[in-house]
Write a protein that holds these residues in place. Sequence first.
Motif, short mmCIF file in Angstrom:
data_model
loop_
_atom_site.label_atom_id
_atom_site.label_comp_id
_atom_site.label_asym_id
_atom_site.label_seq_id
_atom_site.Cartn_x
_atom_site.Cartn_y
_atom_site.Cartn_z
N THR A 40 0.83 -1.20 0.00
CA THR A 40 0.00 0.00 0.00
C THR A 40 0.87 1.25 0.00
N ARG A 117 -9.16 -5.13 -0.45
CA ARG A 117 -8.96 -3.84 0.22
C ARG A 117 -8.96 -2.68 -0.78
N SER A 118 -8.20 -2.81 -1.85
CA SER A 118 -8.18 -1.74 -2.85
C SER A 118 -9.56 -1.55 -3.46
N GLY A 119 -10.27 -2.66 -3.68
CA GLY A 119 -11.60 -2.57 -4.24
C GLY A 119 -12.59 -1.90 -3.31
N VAL A 121 -11.82 0.38 -1.09
CA VAL A 121 -11.51 1.81 -1.14
C VAL A 121 -12.13 2.42 -2.40
N ALA A 122 -11.93 1.77 -3.53
CA ALA A 122 -12.46 2.29 -4.79
C ALA A 122 -13.98 2.37 -4.77
N SER A 144 -3.22 2.86 -10.52
CA SER A 144 -2.79 2.32 -9.23
C SER A 144 -3.64 1.12 -8.82
N VAL A 146 -5.78 0.93 -6.43
CA VAL A 146 -7.16 1.38 -6.23
C VAL A 146 -7.73 1.95 -7.51
N ALA A 150 -11.31 1.51 -9.57
CA ALA A 150 -12.27 2.61 -9.59
C ALA A 150 -12.75 2.92 -11.01
N ALA A 201 -6.85 10.25 -5.43
CA ALA A 201 -6.00 9.44 -4.58
C ALA A 201 -4.59 10.01 -4.48
N TYR A 223 -9.37 10.84 -0.90
CA TYR A 223 -9.03 9.69 -0.05
C TYR A 223 -7.53 9.41 -0.07
N LYS A 302 -1.86 -3.69 -8.97
CA LYS A 302 -1.36 -3.95 -7.62
C LYS A 302 0.04 -4.55 -7.63
#
Length: 308
Positions: A40, A117-119, A121-122, A144, A146, A150, A201, A223, A302
């Motif tokens: 991350t 996790r990234s999903g 956030v997105a 990125s 995320v 997105a 981001a 974010y 990722k």
Amino acid sequence: MRRIRYEHSGGPEVLFEEDVPVPTPGPGELLVKVEAVGITLPVVRKVREGREPIPLGGEVAGEVVTLGDGVSAHAVGDRVTGLCFGHGYAEYALLHQAMASAVPAGATAQDAVALVRSGVVALGALESARPEKGEAVLVTAAASGVGHLALQLARLRGASRVVAAVGDPAKADFVRSLGADEVVTYTGESWGEPCDIVLDAVGGDLLPRAVRATAPGGRLVAYSSGGGTIEAYDLLVGGKSVIGFQVAHIARTQPARYAGWIAELWALHAEGSLRPAVHAAHPLADAALAHATIENRANRGKVVLTAS
């Protein structure tokens, strides 16, 4: 077991490997034999800029091998993923049961750390803007971990126009392959027509530009861990809104909503609508290389460490 640690701030070169005992799970914790770790940006930044060393955490995925007292939602042998706040760059990691979710049969550990996790956030950032079908959406850091999700989620939510903002024009083909209609760069003179929703981001010096890229009456969702300053006047003249989003707050205060997002992400993945991309999977010993990839903004999707 092997673990990656550092003793003072700096670049990727400060990371080193050490041998330490396997940790024992406390109440509510799972001991997970790690298969994959998602890198991350906030952790990379803390290694570079932080005053004191921190445990290298991040998304982890693997098999539960031991349960702490009071764990009821998971069993030994389950494959789980979640955010590790302790030492995650390791062969074994502790994961609190509240942060753990099941990895569906057929999904890989790399899928899990790239998607969940990234999903969340997105998806959470996009949901915070309350998107309506037909609106235009701009995503910064679009290549990125995320951002690339997105882009896809914006299209799945009915965006009529999806704009990808990237630092390197060489990433244009990658983000277009994920549904971007237009690609702009941070140094470009124009980001085209302003968008109803901007998901930022990056923060920092780019934040005022993200405000300018927000259409009158539009919503900017911030974010980023990069900070930044916005002039109130720039919001007033266009009737624009800025929304701060932090996924940890949702996980703590709205666990059902958090779990619902995860279920939706896996469902979209299962039907082939959402495609997590792994830029590279490095062994633990190459953690420095993984951090350098993030620092250099070279990743397309990722960046992952593998521990098994």
